[in-house]
Design an enzyme around this catalytic site. Structure first.
Site, PDB file in Angstrom:
ATOM      1  N   SER A 158      -0.208   2.271   0.942  1.00 48.27           N
ATOM      2  CA  SER A 158      -1.233   2.152  -0.084  1.00 48.27           C
ATOM      3  C   SER A 158      -2.333   1.220   0.410  1.00 48.27           C
ATOM      4  O   SER A 158      -2.072   0.295   1.185  1.00 48.27           O
ATOM      5  CB  SER A 158      -0.630   1.587  -1.374  1.00 48.27           C
ATOM      6  OG  SER A 158      -1.638   1.185  -2.274  1.00 48.27           O
ATOM      7  N   SER A 159      -3.545   1.428  -0.070  1.00 49.67           N
ATOM      8  CA  SER A 159      -4.655   0.556   0.314  1.00 49.67           C
ATOM      9  C   SER A 159      -4.504  -0.855  -0.245  1.00 49.67           C
ATOM     10  O   SER A 159      -5.191  -1.786   0.207  1.00 49.67           O
ATOM     11  CB  SER A 159      -5.980   1.147  -0.162  1.00 49.67           C
ATOM     12  OG  SER A 159      -5.999   1.265  -1.571  1.00 49.67           O
ATOM     13  N   CYS A 160      -3.589  -1.052  -1.193  1.00 47.64           N
ATOM     14  CA  CYS A 160      -3.406  -2.393  -1.775  1.00 47.64           C
ATOM     15  C   CYS A 160      -2.733  -3.352  -0.806  1.00 47.64           C
ATOM     16  O   CYS A 160      -2.583  -4.539  -1.106  1.00 47.64           O
ATOM     17  CB  CYS A 160      -2.608  -2.314  -3.075  1.00 47.64           C
ATOM     18  SG  CYS A 160      -0.878  -1.884  -2.847  1.00 47.64           S
ATOM     19  N   HIS A 165      -2.608   5.540 -13.328  1.00 43.54           N
ATOM     20  CA  HIS A 165      -3.767   5.059 -12.593  1.00 43.54           C
ATOM     21  C   HIS A 165      -5.050   5.479 -13.307  1.00 43.54           C
ATOM     22  O   HIS A 165      -5.032   6.225 -14.280  1.00 43.54           O
ATOM     23  CB  HIS A 165      -3.736   5.588 -11.159  1.00 43.54           C
ATOM     24  CG  HIS A 165      -2.712   4.928 -10.302  1.00 43.54           C
ATOM     25  ND1 HIS A 165      -1.593   5.584  -9.834  1.00 43.54           N
ATOM     26  CD2 HIS A 165      -2.625   3.654  -9.824  1.00 43.54           C
ATOM     27  CE1 HIS A 165      -0.872   4.751  -9.102  1.00 43.54           C
ATOM     28  NE2 HIS A 165      -1.474   3.569  -9.083  1.00 43.54           N
ATOM     29  N   LYS A 217       5.084  -2.361   0.343  1.00 38.54           N
ATOM     30  CA  LYS A 217       4.453  -1.393   1.238  1.00 38.54           C
ATOM     31  C   LYS A 217       4.196  -1.988   2.627  1.00 38.54           C
ATOM     32  O   LYS A 217       4.339  -1.295   3.644  1.00 38.54           O
ATOM     33  CB  LYS A 217       3.146  -0.879   0.621  1.00 38.54           C
ATOM     34  CG  LYS A 217       3.363   0.060  -0.559  1.00 38.54           C
ATOM     35  CD  LYS A 217       4.124   1.307  -0.135  1.00 38.54           C
ATOM     36  CE  LYS A 217       4.286   2.309  -1.253  1.00 38.54           C
ATOM     37  NZ  LYS A 217       5.030   3.517  -0.823  1.00 38.54           N
ATOM     38  N   TYR A 251       4.158  -4.818  -5.334  1.00 46.95           N
ATOM     39  CA  TYR A 251       4.099  -3.466  -4.779  1.00 46.95           C
ATOM     40  C   TYR A 251       3.504  -3.492  -3.376  1.00 46.95           C
ATOM     41  O   TYR A 251       4.013  -2.847  -2.446  1.00 46.95           O
ATOM     42  CB  TYR A 251       3.259  -2.579  -5.697  1.00 46.95           C
ATOM     43  CG  TYR A 251       3.065  -1.164  -5.218  1.00 46.95           C
ATOM     44  CD1 TYR A 251       4.090  -0.227  -5.316  1.00 46.95           C
ATOM     45  CD2 TYR A 251       1.839  -0.751  -4.690  1.00 46.95           C
ATOM     46  CE1 TYR A 251       3.905   1.076  -4.887  1.00 46.95           C
ATOM     47  CE2 TYR A 251       1.649   0.553  -4.266  1.00 46.95           C
ATOM     48  CZ  TYR A 251       2.689   1.461  -4.360  1.00 46.95           C
ATOM     49  OH  TYR A 251       2.497   2.757  -3.934  1.00 46.95           O
TER      50      TYR A 251
END
Length: 322
Positions: free
Chosen positions: A108-110, A180, A141, A137
């Site tokens: 994920s980009s997070c 989302h 990842k 989260y």
């Protein structure tokens, strides 16, 4: 003629997993393997290991994850970090023990710092503080990326990682609280249109910038990266920086997104911005130059993708879990 291969898609009922299945089913030499939660509990290491031994898997797409928006991440941080850590650790370790040499982990980009320089390069990983609202989260990842790198370094595996930007499309979660931004907006404007509501309230200021990628593009990119020649892939990665960003390289404000969703749905009322709600990260744009150099670029523009997603929503709203 290419040899037939058996490919396990973990998380095949989710938005990304189901899109990957659709991609793979177009390839005559691929046999897609899936397992429902009732058939395989991914939190149970013994069960996962036994499943891999029994099914002689050649490749794995690790799309299984516990996911949600700002509200869900704030409310259930323990579940988000624990379940995601366990799922990825169990699958990656079981794949290795069963002799599976090719795996693609979907992150994920997070994973990138809250104030990372924009657009975010792969090298930004672990260079700053994460966005607090989804830190558990994000840490899970990041651990998945490092698991893949560690098995590659110690055992010579070919475990790759792709980091998608914000995704949307068929099979998204349209729960009114735990979804989302794109599915939440589509559902909210749809219900407002049905109720002939004079106004719709949107969270935050509308100023943050976000990038959105249709899940069918994400699936196409995933299959592309998985099947890249090893030498070609390694030319654009490093041993301890093995992940690749996947996105459009184009962003818009949340306000622009919201107005586009209203247009797609056909809602004619007023949009009110609730600035007491959190905005999240100011901007999240992926640097996708690595993926472009490898030869892949997105195909589905945002308004067309939102229109297609809304059509899917209309056709499937009776079967939603919420």
């Amino acid at each position: 003629m290419m040899a037939a291969i058996k490919v396990f898609v973990a998380g095949h009922r989710g938005m990304v997993g189901s899109a990957i299945v659709r991609q793979l089913e177009q390839q005559p030499t691929v046999t897609v393997l899936t397992a429902t939660r009732d058939e395989l509990n991914l939190l149970d290491l013994d069960a996962v290991e036994a499943w891999f031994v029994a099914n002689a898997v050649d490749q794995v797409y690790l799309a299984a994850a516990k996911v949600g928006g700002i509200h869900a991440n704030n409310e259930y941080p323990a579940e988000f970090i624990y379940e995601n850590l366990m799922i990825e650790a169990n699958i990656i370790n079981a794949a290795h023990k069963a002799g599976v040499n090719k795996l693609l982990f979907l992150g994920s980009s997070c994973i990138y710092p809250k104030m990372a320089e924009q657009p975010m390069k792969e090298t930004a990983l672990l260079t700053g503080t994460l966005e607090p609202t989804n830190e558990p989260y994000a840490i899970a990842k990041i651990a998945g990326i490092k698991l893949c790198e560690s098995y590659n370094r110690q055992y010579g595996r070919d475990y790759r990682s792709v980091m998608p930007t914000n995704l949307y499309g068929p099979n998204d979660n349209f729960h009114p609280e735990n979804s989302h931004v794109v599915p939440a907006l589509l559902r909210r404007f749809h219900e407002a249109k049905l109720a002939d509501a004079p106004e719709v309230t949107a969270w935050g200021s509308g100023k943050p910038m976000r990038e959105f990628l249709h899940v069918d593009d994400m699936a196409a990119a995933s299959v592309f990266v998985m099947n890249l020649n090893g030498d070609t892939y390694q030319q654009h990665t490093q041993p301890m920086l093995s992940h690749i960003n996947v996105g459009t390289g184009v962003d818009c404000t949340i306000r622009e997104l919201t107005e586009t969703v209203a247009l797609v749905v056909g809602y004619k009322g007023e949009i009110i911005w609730d600035t007491t709600k959190p905005d999240g990260t100011p901007r999240k744009l992926m640097d996708v130059s690595r993926l472009k150099l490898l030869g892949w670029a997105y195909a589905i523009e945002l308004e067309a993708g939102l229109t297609q997603t809304y059509e899917w929503f209309l056709q499937n709203q009776q079967s939603f879990r919420s």
